[in-house]
Design a protein around this motif. Structure first.
Motif, PDB file in Angstrom:
ATOM      1  N   THR A  26      -6.683  -0.368   8.947  1.00  0.00           N
ATOM      2  CA  THR A  26      -6.422  -0.037  10.336  1.00  0.00           C
ATOM      3  C   THR A  26      -5.216   0.874  10.399  1.00  0.00           C
ATOM      4  N   ALA A  27      -4.927   1.376  11.584  1.00  0.00           N
ATOM      5  CA  ALA A  27      -3.809   2.287  11.752  1.00  0.00           C
ATOM      6  C   ALA A  27      -2.489   1.604  11.429  1.00  0.00           C
ATOM      7  N   PRO A  28      -1.537   2.328  10.858  1.00  0.00           N
ATOM      8  CA  PRO A  28      -0.208   1.765  10.602  1.00  0.00           C
ATOM      9  C   PRO A  28       0.480   1.366  11.905  1.00  0.00           C
ATOM     10  N   VAL A  29       1.455   0.488  11.797  1.00  0.00           N
ATOM     11  CA  VAL A  29       2.265   0.072  12.932  1.00  0.00           C
ATOM     12  C   VAL A  29       3.695   0.523  12.672  1.00  0.00           C
ATOM     13  N   ALA A  30       4.290   1.229  13.628  1.00  0.00           N
ATOM     14  CA  ALA A  30       5.668   1.696  13.497  1.00  0.00           C
ATOM     15  C   ALA A  30       6.478   1.237  14.697  1.00  0.00           C
ATOM     16  N   TYR A  31       7.752   0.950  14.457  1.00  0.00           N
ATOM     17  CA  TYR A  31       8.642   0.538  15.538  1.00  0.00           C
ATOM     18  C   TYR A  31      10.052   1.013  15.212  1.00  0.00           C
ATOM     19  N   GLY A  45      -3.781  12.124  15.092  1.00  0.00           N
ATOM     20  CA  GLY A  45      -4.158  11.326  13.924  1.00  0.00           C
ATOM     21  C   GLY A  45      -3.075  11.150  12.891  1.00  0.00           C
ATOM     22  N   TYR A  46      -1.805  11.445  13.243  1.00  0.00           N
ATOM     23  CA  TYR A  46      -0.692  11.293  12.307  1.00  0.00           C
ATOM     24  C   TYR A  46       0.110  10.034  12.622  1.00  0.00           C
ATOM     25  N   TYR A  47       0.624   9.410  11.554  1.00  0.00           N
ATOM     26  CA  TYR A  47       1.474   8.236  11.698  1.00  0.00           C
ATOM     27  C   TYR A  47       2.679   8.379  10.769  1.00  0.00           C
ATOM     28  N   PRO A  48       3.806   7.777  11.129  1.00  0.00           N
ATOM     29  CA  PRO A  48       4.969   7.871  10.236  1.00  0.00           C
ATOM     30  C   PRO A  48       4.678   7.258   8.874  1.00  0.00           C
ATOM     31  N   ALA A  49       5.079   7.963   7.829  1.00  0.00           N
ATOM     32  CA  ALA A  49       5.023   7.416   6.474  1.00  0.00           C
ATOM     33  C   ALA A  49       6.392   6.899   6.065  1.00  0.00           C
ATOM     34  N   GLN A  50       7.432   7.464   6.672  1.00  0.00           N
ATOM     35  CA  GLN A  50       8.800   7.061   6.365  1.00  0.00           C
ATOM     36  C   GLN A  50       9.686   7.403   7.549  1.00  0.00           C
ATOM     37  N   VAL A  51      10.564   6.479   7.924  1.00  0.00           N
ATOM     38  CA  VAL A  51      11.499   6.705   9.030  1.00  0.00           C
ATOM     39  C   VAL A  51      12.866   6.160   8.636  1.00  0.00           C
ATOM     40  N   ALA A  61       0.832  -1.192   0.000  1.00  0.00           N
ATOM     41  CA  ALA A  61       0.000   0.000   0.000  1.00  0.00           C
ATOM     42  C   ALA A  61       0.866   1.241   0.000  1.00  0.00           C
ATOM     43  N   ALA A  62       0.552   2.174  -0.888  1.00  0.00           N
ATOM     44  CA  ALA A  62       1.378   3.363  -1.022  1.00  0.00           C
ATOM     45  C   ALA A  62       0.892   4.513  -0.154  1.00  0.00           C
ATOM     46  N   ALA A  63      -0.324   4.445   0.334  1.00  0.00           N
ATOM     47  CA  ALA A  63      -0.861   5.526   1.134  1.00  0.00           C
ATOM     48  C   ALA A  63      -1.653   4.959   2.294  1.00  0.00           C
ATOM     49  N   HIS A  64      -1.660   5.676   3.395  1.00  0.00           N
ATOM     50  CA  HIS A  64      -2.362   5.188   4.563  1.00  0.00           C
ATOM     51  C   HIS A  64      -3.876   5.111   4.344  1.00  0.00           C
ATOM     52  N   ALA A  65      -4.364   5.875   3.369  1.00  0.00           N
ATOM     53  CA  ALA A  65      -5.793   5.839   3.091  1.00  0.00           C
ATOM     54  C   ALA A  65      -6.237   4.462   2.624  1.00  0.00           C
TER      55      ALA A  65
END
Length: 270
Positions: A29-34, A251-257, A21-25
Motif C-alpha cells: 500500500t502507499a507509504p505513510v508520512a508525517y 504518485g510520489y511519496y517521501p522516501a526520506q525526510v 523495506a528498502a523501496a516503495h515497490a
C-alpha cells in the motif's frame, strides 16, 4: 507471524517484527508520512502503524523534540525503534541489540552536549556495517574514507550539535553494486543548489539530505539511476505539507525526510 511490542516510559523503546523495506515497490500500500509530532504523538503513531504492518524507513528527530517519519507496509525480519535517548542511551541500545544480530539502519539526533537526544531504527540482519556518532567533520571524513576502502557506503546521516560545532551520526553499509558516492557538508541553500546542478549534470543525485543546525545542508550523493524523483530543501512545516500534497497527486511519496529548527528537506520517489 507473531508480533511483539515493547514500550518503556523513559527513553521510549519500541520494537515489532517486520521487514525494513528498502523501496516503495516492495510495499503493498502507499507509504505513510508525517511530521511535526511530539514524543507522545510519535509513540501513538508507532502503535498505530506497527499494528497495521508498517515499518519505518525514514525517521528524523529535531528540536522540541519533534518527529518526522516515513513508513511502508511490509512484513518479515525483526526490527526495533527507540526514541528520546541520550547519547549514552543510544550507545547502550546499540550494544544490546548488536549482540542480538541487529544493525542500525537509521540514526537521527538533535541538540548538543548532554542535552542531545537520539532516535534510531534497528533491523535484524547480517552483513558488514559501521555505525558511529558524536563525530566531528574531520572524523566523519576519515570514516568515509575508511568505509570506501572496506566496500561500504554512507546510507544514513544526521547533524546535531550547534552551527559552530556540528556533530555527526552516521551508518555505512555494503556498497554491493559499486555505486560511486560522496558527501557535501554544511552547504548554504545557495551552495546546495549550485552543488545540485553540478552533480546532476555529472550523473549524481541526492540520496539523503540532512538539515544542519543553523540551516545548512549535508548531503549524500550517489551516481545511480532512479527513474523519477524530486528533492526539495528549505521548506517550512506548511511548505513541506504543500509539497507532499502536490506530489501525492502525481504518485510520489517521501522516501526520506529530515528537519531541524523548523526547516525541512525531503526526497520523493514513485
Amino acid at each position: 507471524m507473531r508480533t511483539t511490542r515493547m514500550l518503556a516510559v523513559a527513553a521510549v523503546a519500541l520494537a515489532v517484527a517486520a521487514t525494513p523495506a528498502a523501496a516503495h515497490a516492495q510495499a503493498s500500500t502507499a507509504p505513510v508520512a508525517y511530521h511535526g509530532l511530539t514524543s507522545a504523538q510519535q509513540t501513538q503513531k508507532f502503535q498505530e502503524l506497527s499494528g497495521k504492518g508498517y515499518v519505518p524507513v525514514s525517521l528524523s528527530i529535531s528540536s522540541g523534540p519533534s518527529y518526522a517519519g516515513v513508513w511502508v507496509k511490509s512484513s518479515g525480519a525483526a526490527w526495533a525503534m527507540f526514541q528520546d535517548m541520550s547519547a549514552q542511551g543510544y550507545q547502550q541500545r546499540f550494544d544490546e541489540y548488536s549482540v542480538k544480530g541487529y544493525q542500525p539502519t537509521v540514526v537521527t539526533a538533535t541538540g548538543s552536549g548532554d542535552a542531545a537526544r537520539f532516535a534510531a531504527v534497528f533491523v535484524k540482519k547480517s552483513g558488514n556495517f559501521i555505525a558511529r556518532h558524536n563525530m566531528t567533520i574531520e572524523q566523519l571524513t576519515s570514516g568515509n574514507l575508511d568505509a570506501m576502502a572496506k566496500g561500504l557506503m554512507l546510507t544514513s546521516i544526521d547533524v546535531y550539535g550547534t552551527a559552530g560545532a556540528p556533530t555527526y551520526a552516521a551508518i555505512w553499509t555494503p556498497n554491493t553494486s559499486g555505486v560511486k558516492w560522496h558527501v557535501t557538508y554544511d552547504l548554504s541553500s545557495a551552495d546546495h543548489s549550485a552543488a545540485f546542478k553540478l552533480r546532476l549534470s555529472n550523473g549524481y543525485r541526492p540520496a539523503y539530505v540532512a538539515v544542519d543546525p543553523g540551516g545548512t545542508y549535508t548531503t549524500i550523493w550517489r551516481k545511480d539511476k532512479v527513474d523519477s524523483w524530486f528533492e526539495y530543501t528549505g521548506m517550512s512545516s506548511s511548505g513541506y505539507q504543500s509539497r507532499f500534497n502536490e506530489l501525492k497527486t502525481k504518485g510520489y511519496y517521501p522516501a526520506q525526510v529530515n528537519s531541524e529548527d523548523g526547516k525541512y528537506a525531503a526526497i520523493w520517489t514513485k
